[in-house]
Design a protein around this motif. Structure first.
Motif, PDB file in Angstrom:
ATOM      1  N   LEU A 141       0.309   7.545  -1.889  1.00 15.27           N
ATOM      2  CA  LEU A 141       0.222   9.027  -2.900  1.00 15.27           C
ATOM      3  C   LEU A 141       2.138   8.744  -2.856  1.00 15.27           C
ATOM      4  CD1 LEU A 141      -1.177  11.320   0.127  1.00 15.27           C
ATOM      5  CD2 LEU A 141      -2.007  11.467  -2.287  1.00 15.27           C
ATOM      6  N   ALA A 142       2.045   9.112  -4.108  1.00  8.41           N
ATOM      7  CA  ALA A 142       3.424   9.574  -4.683  1.00  8.41           C
ATOM      8  C   ALA A 142       4.293   9.648  -4.418  1.00  8.41           C
ATOM      9  CB  ALA A 142       3.693   8.734  -6.489  1.00  8.41           C
ATOM     10  N   THR A 143       4.903  10.879  -3.544  1.00  9.00           N
ATOM     11  CA  THR A 143       6.192  11.896  -2.466  1.00  9.00           C
ATOM     12  C   THR A 143       7.399  11.101  -2.687  1.00  9.00           C
ATOM     13  OG1 THR A 143       5.387  11.508  -0.794  1.00  9.00           O
ATOM     14  CG2 THR A 143       3.766  13.051  -1.850  1.00  9.00           C
ATOM     15  N   TRP A 144       8.443  12.140  -2.752  1.00  5.66           N
ATOM     16  CA  TRP A 144       9.393  12.021  -3.203  1.00  5.66           C
ATOM     17  C   TRP A 144      10.691  12.718  -2.067  1.00  5.66           C
ATOM     18  CZ3 TRP A 144       8.292   7.642  -5.201  1.00  5.66           C
ATOM     19  CH2 TRP A 144       7.989   7.449  -6.558  1.00  5.66           C
ATOM     20  N   GLY A 145      10.459  13.293  -1.131  1.00  3.98           N
ATOM     21  CA  GLY A 145      11.107  14.205  -0.600  1.00  3.98           C
ATOM     22  C   GLY A 145      10.918  14.028   0.897  1.00  3.98           C
ATOM     23  N   THR A 146      12.113  13.517   1.195  1.00  4.32           N
ATOM     24  CA  THR A 146      12.141  13.113   2.550  1.00  4.32           C
ATOM     25  C   THR A 146      11.620  13.117   3.735  1.00  4.32           C
ATOM     26  OG1 THR A 146      13.671  14.568   3.109  1.00  4.32           O
ATOM     27  CG2 THR A 146      14.587  13.116   1.929  1.00  4.32           C
ATOM     28  N   ASP A 147      10.718  14.425   3.544  1.00  7.37           N
ATOM     29  CA  ASP A 147       9.803  14.691   4.689  1.00  7.37           C
ATOM     30  C   ASP A 147       8.812  13.280   5.318  1.00  7.37           C
ATOM     31  OD1 ASP A 147      10.922  18.612   5.455  1.00  7.37           O
ATOM     32  OD2 ASP A 147      11.741  16.181   6.247  1.00  7.37           O
ATOM     33  N   ASN A 173       9.775   7.354 -10.309  1.00 13.32           N
ATOM     34  CA  ASN A 173      10.495   8.202 -10.507  1.00 13.32           C
ATOM     35  C   ASN A 173      12.554   8.306  -9.947  1.00 13.32           C
ATOM     36  OD1 ASN A 173      10.652  10.971 -10.952  1.00 13.32           O
ATOM     37  ND2 ASN A 173      10.775  11.402  -8.486  1.00 13.32           N
ATOM     38  N   TYR A 174      13.014   9.477 -11.312  1.00 13.26           N
ATOM     39  CA  TYR A 174      14.288   8.931 -10.602  1.00 13.26           C
ATOM     40  C   TYR A 174      15.316  10.084 -10.483  1.00 13.26           C
ATOM     41  CZ  TYR A 174      13.958   3.998 -12.224  1.00 13.26           C
ATOM     42  OH  TYR A 174      13.465   2.526 -11.634  1.00 13.26           O
ATOM     43  N   GLY A 189      15.700   6.848  -6.302  1.00 14.54           N
ATOM     44  CA  GLY A 189      14.439   6.865  -6.565  1.00 14.54           C
ATOM     45  C   GLY A 189      13.472   6.056  -6.464  1.00 14.54           C
ATOM     46  N   GLY A 190      12.632   6.344  -6.349  1.00 22.12           N
ATOM     47  CA  GLY A 190      11.118   5.900  -6.023  1.00 22.12           C
ATOM     48  C   GLY A 190      10.463   5.565  -6.896  1.00 22.12           C
ATOM     49  N   ILE A 191       8.981   4.093  -6.207  1.00 22.72           N
ATOM     50  CA  ILE A 191       8.255   3.207  -6.485  1.00 22.72           C
ATOM     51  C   ILE A 191       6.754   3.389  -6.242  1.00 22.72           C
ATOM     52  CG2 ILE A 191       9.482   1.678  -5.881  1.00 22.72           C
ATOM     53  CD1 ILE A 191       8.780   0.054  -8.624  1.00 22.72           C
ATOM     54  N   THR A 192       5.912   3.678  -7.129  1.00 25.30           N
ATOM     55  CA  THR A 192       4.577   3.594  -6.740  1.00 25.30           C
ATOM     56  C   THR A 192       4.142   2.423  -5.837  1.00 25.30           C
ATOM     57  OG1 THR A 192       3.742   3.431  -8.466  1.00 25.30           O
ATOM     58  CG2 THR A 192       3.822   5.480  -7.500  1.00 25.30           C
ATOM     59  N   TRP A 193       3.490   2.447  -4.632  1.00 23.91           N
ATOM     60  CA  TRP A 193       2.620   1.105  -4.484  1.00 23.91           C
ATOM     61  C   TRP A 193       2.481  -0.266  -5.558  1.00 23.91           C
ATOM     62  CZ3 TRP A 193       0.838   6.011  -4.607  1.00 23.91           C
ATOM     63  CH2 TRP A 193      -0.294   5.699  -5.671  1.00 23.91           C
ATOM     64  N   SER A 194       1.637   0.116  -5.808  1.00 22.35           N
ATOM     65  CA  SER A 194       1.316  -1.122  -7.147  1.00 22.35           C
ATOM     66  C   SER A 194       2.634  -1.377  -8.040  1.00 22.35           C
ATOM     67  CB  SER A 194       0.917  -0.742  -8.163  1.00 22.35           C
ATOM     68  OG  SER A 194       0.564   0.383  -8.466  1.00 22.35           O
ATOM     69  N   SER A 242       0.608  -1.405  -0.110  1.00 24.18           N
ATOM     70  CA  SER A 242       0.012   0.014   0.059  1.00 24.18           C
ATOM     71  C   SER A 242       0.919   1.323  -0.164  1.00 24.18           C
ATOM     72  CB  SER A 242      -1.314   0.019   0.774  1.00 24.18           C
ATOM     73  OG  SER A 242      -1.523  -0.973   1.401  1.00 24.18           O
ATOM     74  N   TYR A 243       2.238   0.964   0.383  1.00 23.82           N
ATOM     75  CA  TYR A 243       2.821   1.951   0.180  1.00 23.82           C
ATOM     76  C   TYR A 243       3.797   2.135  -1.005  1.00 23.82           C
ATOM     77  CZ  TYR A 243       1.344   2.333   5.209  1.00 23.82           C
ATOM     78  OH  TYR A 243       0.308   2.253   5.851  1.00 23.82           O
ATOM     79  N   THR A 244       4.310   3.929  -1.118  1.00 24.20           N
ATOM     80  CA  THR A 244       4.799   4.421  -2.192  1.00 24.20           C
ATOM     81  C   THR A 244       6.437   3.444  -1.113  1.00 24.20           C
ATOM     82  OG1 THR A 244       4.225   5.773  -3.215  1.00 24.20           O
ATOM     83  CG2 THR A 244       6.069   6.310  -3.257  1.00 24.20           C
ATOM     84  N   MET A 245       7.086   3.456  -2.262  1.00 19.59           N
ATOM     85  CA  MET A 245       9.064   3.095  -1.496  1.00 19.59           C
ATOM     86  C   MET A 245       9.778   3.832  -2.118  1.00 19.59           C
ATOM     87  SD  MET A 245       8.399   0.852   1.096  1.00 19.59           S
ATOM     88  CE  MET A 245      10.271   0.163   1.720  1.00 19.59           C
ATOM     89  N   SER A 246      11.218   4.068  -1.017  1.00 20.54           N
ATOM     90  CA  SER A 246      12.431   4.435  -2.358  1.00 20.54           C
ATOM     91  C   SER A 246      13.913   4.298  -1.488  1.00 20.54           C
ATOM     92  CB  SER A 246      11.685   5.930  -1.996  1.00 20.54           C
ATOM     93  OG  SER A 246      10.135   6.892  -2.444  1.00 20.54           O
TER      94      SER A 246
END
Length: 123
Positions: A102-108, A58-59, A48-53, A30-34
């Motif tokens: 949710l697809a977000t890429w910031g460390t926060d 994103n790189y 880089g990150g990848i959405t839940w499915s 269920s979670y975006t992972m990066s």
């Protein structure tokens, strides 16, 4: 939630490594992972990150065309295939869990982090 990163090591420039990140806990799918990296004396930055499915990735510009992120939701595992490695890729690499659906890429936006695995690229 626990994240265990592995696969780092010493490699020559131009070589390849595959990082893995094993996740415990429920709802991994269920979670975006990066992946993030932190070189000595520098701030942690997005790789880089990848959405839940796994349907979207994103790189960071500095890894585009060289690194590929993927995930196996059946195994609760995140991967980072690193090809054409350069000495400037030397850093500790961290996997992290982002937001749910949710697809977000910031460390926060990343509350859970693995312990990091060191990648050293020699010239």
């Amino acid at each position: 939630v626990q994240l265990q990163a592995s696969g780092g090591g010493l490699v020559q420039a131009g070589g390849s490594l595959r990082l893995s990140c094993a996740a415990s806990g429920r709802f991994f799918s269920s979670y975006t992972m990066s992946w993030f990296c932190q070189a000595p004396g520098k701030e942690r930055e997005f790789v880089g990150g990848i959405t839940w499915s796994g349907g979207s990735t994103n790189y960071a510009d500095f890894v585009k065309g060289r690194f590929t992120i993927s995930r196996d939701n059946a195994r609760n595992t995140l991967y980072l295939q690193m090809n054409s490695l350069k000495p400037e890729d030397t850093a500790v690499y961290y996997c992290a869990r982002g937001l749910r659906y949710l697809a977000t890429w910031g460390t926060d936006d990343y509350a859970y982090w693995g312990q990091g695995t060191l990648v050293t690229v020699s010239s």
